[in-house]
Design an enzyme around this catalytic site. Structure first.
Site, mmCIF file in Angstrom:
data_model
loop_
_atom_site.group_PDB
_atom_site.id
_atom_site.type_symbol
_atom_site.label_atom_id
_atom_site.label_comp_id
_atom_site.label_asym_id
_atom_site.label_seq_id
_atom_site.Cartn_x
_atom_site.Cartn_y
_atom_site.Cartn_z
ATOM 1 N N GLU A 48 0.833 -1.207 0.000
ATOM 2 C CA GLU A 48 0.000 0.000 0.000
ATOM 3 C C GLU A 48 0.869 1.259 0.000
ATOM 4 O O GLU A 48 0.576 2.229 -0.679
ATOM 5 C CB GLU A 48 -0.952 0.009 1.203
ATOM 6 N N TYR A 129 -6.780 6.557 4.373
ATOM 7 C CA TYR A 129 -6.933 5.531 3.346
ATOM 8 C C TYR A 129 -6.096 4.289 3.678
ATOM 9 O O TYR A 129 -6.590 3.162 3.668
ATOM 10 C CB TYR A 129 -6.555 6.059 1.949
ATOM 11 N N ASP A 147 -9.850 4.018 -2.752
ATOM 12 C CA ASP A 147 -8.758 4.477 -3.614
ATOM 13 C C ASP A 147 -9.365 4.988 -4.929
ATOM 14 O O ASP A 147 -10.593 5.031 -5.071
ATOM 15 C CB ASP A 147 -7.734 3.343 -3.852
#
Ligand code: SF4
Length: 363
Positions: A48, A129, A147
């Site tokens: 990520e 996020y 996203d």
């Protein structure tokens, strides 16, 4: 959307993900999950962080190299900053590498990654996020990471648009997040939040693409409001991007035979702690006497300009080179061309490549 329709739609996404989901090196696919395999939060986190603002093909070799060299978060925590920054070179956004290292140390101290988004957010460099993505993918917490891919799919599914202003787009994003969370909340008891998130990500990346959504192959075609309106490309309507300001500077590439000199930049600020050729300050206008900031007394020669776009500005870097002798006194680290190219971030690599090309032509 009515509750029964929402549930049917989630089943359609799940079926599609099982058949068409991407195979990615950090992912545990749904069939393996069925057999009890669990995602490794370290690998989910690493992927990520690397994938923020870069593509899967670009990030994958870096991911593989990090995993081979530092198989656990503890290994990464014990690595030196010099090794981590050199391994990160070329991935951009170097403050992330610093946060990555700091985060690894914090997790090693805790003994393990926190298992929910709230706990993850306490770690360095992990925002809303990323915490939701790790919590969802690694631990199946029912939080919805949004996203760019999920944003587009949900925006089209529910025909959530904006008037193109920043305020309008902010409001639309809020509605998109709410809808994405409603979808996650509506999962059946045995449903896995991580599979839903990754299914929607894959759908956005491979079917519901920005410019040519392939609605005929889409598992949620029946539910899609944008498709019903025949206006798939109208969603999402984002705020217009502002033009980024331009800054100017110079890079000074000192060579000595087959070596070039690099210096480590100060730990804080842009490209902090990275190895680079010495540079001038980067300013809004080109300085009149750029060589005043060059290191040492050398016969500097301008070889050209490289351009690089950072998040908040575009850089135009004049590139200068000079040949030093073995007696020259100048502070820096001399590296072979190959090692220097591997150690510098992309903008430094562009400057070095320009000099090496010019030098090769002269020979
Ligand atoms: Fe995207 Fe088309 Fe599927 Fe709607 S039907 S989600 S626009 S691919």
């Amino acid at each position: 959307m009515a509750a029964h329709s929402l549930k049917t739609m989630l089943t359609a996404v799940d079926r599609w993900y099982r058949r068409q989901g991407r195979t990615l090196p950090w992912r545990i696919g749904p069939k393996h999950r069925d057999k009890g395999a669990k995602p490794d939060p370290y690998l989910v986190w690493l992927s990520e962080v690397m994938l923020q603002q870069t593509t899967i093909p670009h990030a994958t070799p870096y991911f593989e190299a990090f995993r081979a060299r530092w198989p656990t978060v503890k290994d990464l925590a014990q690595a030196s900053w010099e090794d981590v920054s050199a391994a990160w070179a070329g991935l951009g956004y170097y403050s992330r590498a610093r946060n990555l290292h700091a985060c690894a140390k914090a997790v090693a101290e805790l003994g393990a990654f926190p298992q929910d988004a709230a706990g993850l957010r306490e770690l360095p460099g992990i925002g809303p996020y990323t915490s939701a993505a790790i919590a969802s993918i690694a631990f199946d917490e029912r939080v919805a990471p949004v996203d760019g891919n999920i944003e587009r799919v949900v925006s089209r599914l529910y025909a959530i648009g904006s008037d193109g202003t920043e305020a309008g787009w902010r409001a639309a994003k809020q509605v998109i997040s709410t809808r994405a969370q409603e979808m996650t909340d509506a999962l059946p008891a045995e449903g896995r939040a991580g599979d839903l998130a990754q299914g929607l990500m894959d759908l956005g990346a491979t079917v519901c693409t920005p410019r040519s959504p392939n609605c005929a192959l889409c598992p949620v075609w029946d539910f899609c409001e944008a498709r019903k309106l025949g206006e798939q490309l109208r969603f999402p309507v984002k705020a217009e991007k502002k033009a980024v300001p331009v800054r100017f500077g110079s890079a000074f590439v000192l060579t000595r035979g087959d070596q070039v000199m690099l210096v480590r930049r100060p730990p804080s600020g842009l490209l902090g702690g990275m190895m680079m050729p010495p540079t001038s300050a980067w300013t809004d206008v080109q300085a009149d006497d750029v060589l005043a900031e060059a290191p040492g007394e050398f016969a500097w020669e301008r070889v050209g300009e490289v351009r690089h776009v950072f998040t908040h500005f575009a850089l135009r870097l004049d590139v200068w080179t000079a040949e030093a002798s073995s007696r020259s006194k100048v502070e820096g680290e001399w590296l072979s061309h190959e090692d220097a190219l591997a150690a510098t971030p992309t903008v430094g690599r562009k400057a070095l490549a320009l000099v090496l090309k010019a030098t090769a032509k002269r020979r």
